[in-house]
Motif scaffolding. Structure first.
Motif, mmCIF file in Angstrom:
data_model
loop_
_atom_site.group_PDB
_atom_site.id
_atom_site.type_symbol
_atom_site.label_atom_id
_atom_site.label_comp_id
_atom_site.label_asym_id
_atom_site.label_seq_id
_atom_site.Cartn_x
_atom_site.Cartn_y
_atom_site.Cartn_z
ATOM 1 N N PHE A 51 0.834 -1.197 0.098
ATOM 2 C CA PHE A 51 -0.083 -0.023 -0.044
ATOM 3 C C PHE A 51 0.821 1.221 -0.056
ATOM 4 O O PHE A 51 0.648 2.112 -0.698
ATOM 5 N N LEU A 52 1.946 1.272 0.908
ATOM 6 C CA LEU A 52 2.547 2.448 0.858
ATOM 7 C C LEU A 52 3.496 2.827 -0.432
ATOM 8 O O LEU A 52 3.711 3.891 -0.884
ATOM 9 N N LEU A 53 3.937 1.552 -0.964
ATOM 10 C CA LEU A 53 4.688 1.787 -2.342
ATOM 11 C C LEU A 53 3.717 2.456 -3.351
ATOM 12 O O LEU A 53 4.101 3.242 -4.147
ATOM 13 N N LEU A 54 2.505 1.613 -3.275
ATOM 14 C CA LEU A 54 1.526 2.072 -4.392
ATOM 15 C C LEU A 54 1.342 3.714 -4.153
ATOM 16 O O LEU A 54 1.041 4.253 -5.203
ATOM 17 N N ARG A 55 1.047 4.137 -3.022
ATOM 18 C CA ARG A 55 0.841 5.493 -2.548
ATOM 19 C C ARG A 55 1.845 6.439 -2.964
ATOM 20 O O ARG A 55 1.874 7.684 -3.514
ATOM 21 N N ALA A 56 3.193 5.981 -2.907
ATOM 22 C CA ALA A 56 4.211 6.985 -2.812
ATOM 23 C C ALA A 56 4.872 6.966 -4.159
ATOM 24 O O ALA A 56 5.527 8.119 -4.531
ATOM 25 N N TYR A 57 4.985 6.049 -4.922
ATOM 26 C CA TYR A 57 5.811 5.966 -6.213
ATOM 27 C C TYR A 57 5.686 6.885 -7.036
ATOM 28 O O TYR A 57 6.501 7.504 -7.926
ATOM 29 N N ARG A 58 4.239 7.254 -7.387
ATOM 30 C CA ARG A 58 3.941 8.425 -8.418
ATOM 31 C C ARG A 58 4.414 9.561 -8.193
ATOM 32 O O ARG A 58 4.391 10.546 -9.065
ATOM 33 N N GLY A 96 4.927 -10.759 -3.628
ATOM 34 C CA GLY A 96 3.684 -9.844 -3.953
ATOM 35 C C GLY A 96 3.676 -8.571 -3.453
ATOM 36 O O GLY A 96 3.044 -7.586 -3.769
ATOM 37 N N VAL A 97 5.026 -8.087 -2.955
ATOM 38 C CA VAL A 97 5.084 -6.744 -2.338
ATOM 39 C C VAL A 97 5.069 -5.527 -3.618
ATOM 40 O O VAL A 97 4.721 -4.462 -3.276
ATOM 41 N N LEU A 98 5.815 -5.887 -4.724
ATOM 42 C CA LEU A 98 5.826 -4.904 -5.870
ATOM 43 C C LEU A 98 4.694 -4.904 -6.519
ATOM 44 O O LEU A 98 4.302 -3.955 -7.528
ATOM 45 N N ALA A 99 3.702 -6.023 -6.726
ATOM 46 C CA ALA A 99 2.643 -5.981 -7.768
ATOM 47 C C ALA A 99 1.909 -5.113 -8.016
ATOM 48 O O ALA A 99 1.593 -4.511 -9.034
ATOM 49 N N PRO A 100 1.128 -4.469 -6.746
ATOM 50 C CA PRO A 100 0.227 -3.386 -7.174
ATOM 51 C C PRO A 100 0.837 -2.186 -7.650
ATOM 52 O O PRO A 100 0.175 -1.498 -8.569
ATOM 53 N N ALA A 101 1.845 -1.483 -7.325
ATOM 54 C CA ALA A 101 2.529 -0.308 -7.843
ATOM 55 C C ALA A 101 3.064 -0.693 -9.308
ATOM 56 O O ALA A 101 2.885 0.189 -10.055
ATOM 57 N N ALA A 102 3.588 -1.743 -9.257
ATOM 58 C CA ALA A 102 4.211 -2.215 -10.651
ATOM 59 C C ALA A 102 3.213 -2.192 -11.871
ATOM 60 O O ALA A 102 3.132 -1.533 -12.965
ATOM 61 N N GLU A 103 2.086 -3.007 -11.408
ATOM 62 C CA GLU A 103 0.893 -2.793 -12.459
ATOM 63 C C GLU A 103 0.316 -1.648 -12.619
ATOM 64 O O GLU A 103 -0.275 -1.193 -13.535
ATOM 65 N N ALA A 173 1.231 -12.545 -6.824
ATOM 66 C CA ALA A 173 0.357 -11.659 -6.820
ATOM 67 C C ALA A 173 0.350 -11.063 -5.225
ATOM 68 O O ALA A 173 0.816 -11.707 -4.500
ATOM 69 N N THR A 174 -0.577 -9.894 -5.257
ATOM 70 C CA THR A 174 -0.589 -9.327 -3.721
ATOM 71 C C THR A 174 -1.682 -9.943 -3.039
ATOM 72 O O THR A 174 -2.559 -10.306 -3.695
#
Length: 276
Positions: A51-58, A96-103, A173-174
């Motif tokens: 979740f944190l990666l998905l939120r921050a990377y952009r 699974g930790v990378l999947a949401p942000a990468a996708e 998968a996450t």
């Protein structure tokens, strides 16, 4: 803009683990900018890290290398991945930790590191660096320092990833849950609790109809928060409320207080948004 590497771990700041990783990175890339996303992820909490990666990377510049070490499988046969996306690179364990942000960032390629090729490739790119001798035999319990950090440096130089990795078709998968549309509205869950005790849900603002009411199911209790508020100050000090947080998703908070403690609620609890 120079090279940027972000770090997201569950190491905390009590011990020297984070500084050792940074030491390796600066030894190989003295001019790199290292940005800490967080080191306070609960131990082994892959979902919160996702979740944190998905939120921050952009919010980072194109070409940023995002390094995640939340790795309960350290020392096992789990893979070490580099995901190339539309705008950046994600490096971390295949858990699974990378999947949401990468996708979310239009995943292009998945590479799996060949551990035997890593030291050879590092010598080619960082010839003469004293740190290579110190990490030539990786610790079985600290891959973050001895494998992930130098791999992130290699990728950050723009060197060909295929030199030390092979392409994969898919990754683990996450476990992040998705909201479900119901006849009466939307059913979602709390997916993260921030340091203020705010309860962050997976319900995007786009799924919430005007004048809907918000309910929290925690244990045997069902709590109503009425309609969405725009700011904390719309309720009295110490009172709970529902509002849209900075990530564009529904959050439950307490004005001047800790919603998780006051409502005895945590990750996994169900949240309902019902049409009026």
């Amino acid at each position: 803009m120079g090279k940027v590497i972000t770090l997201l771990t569950d190491f905390g700041l009590k011990d020297s683990y984070v500084s050792e990783m940074k030491g390796v990175i600066y030894s190989l890339l003295p001019d790199v900018a290292i940005v800490d996303i967080s080191h306070e992820v609960r131990q082994g909490d892959i979902s919160s890290a996702s979740f944190l990666l998905l939120r921050a990377y952009r919010y980072f510049p194109r070409g940023t290398v995002h390094l995640v070490v939340v790795d309960p499988g350290v020392g096992t046969s789990r893979g070490v991945l580099c995901c190339r996306t539309e705008n950046c690179y994600f490096i971390g364990p295949d858990n699974g930790v990378l999947a949401p942000a990468a996708e979310n960032d239009n995943l292009k390629y998945i590479f799996s590191l060949n551990l035997e090729e890593l030291p050879v490739a590092l010598k080619e790119v960082f010839s003469g660096s004293f740190i290579l001798e110190k990490i030539k035999t990786p610790s079985s319990t600290f891959h973050g320092r001895d494998i992930f950090a130098p791999f992130a440096c290699y990728v950050s130089t723009g060197s060909p990833i295929i030199r030390l990795a092979v392409k994969k078709e898919r990754m683990v998968a996450t476990s992040l849950p998705k909201p479900v549309l119901t006849e009466g509205g939307v059913k979602g869950h709390i997916i993260y609790v921030d340091r203020f005790g705010n309860l962050v849900t997976n319900i995007n603002v786009s799924l919430i109809e005007k004048d809907s009411e918000v309910f929290l199911k925690s244990g045997y209790q069902v709590i109503s928060f009425g309609k969405l508020k725009r700011a904390y100050a719309e309720v009295k000090q110490g009172e709970p409320l529902a509002l849209i947080g900075s990530f564009g998703t529904l959050e439950i908070a307490v004005n001047g207080g800790n919603a998780s403690e006051k409502l005895n609620a945590t990750v996994g609890d169900e949240v309902l948004v019902m049409k009026k």
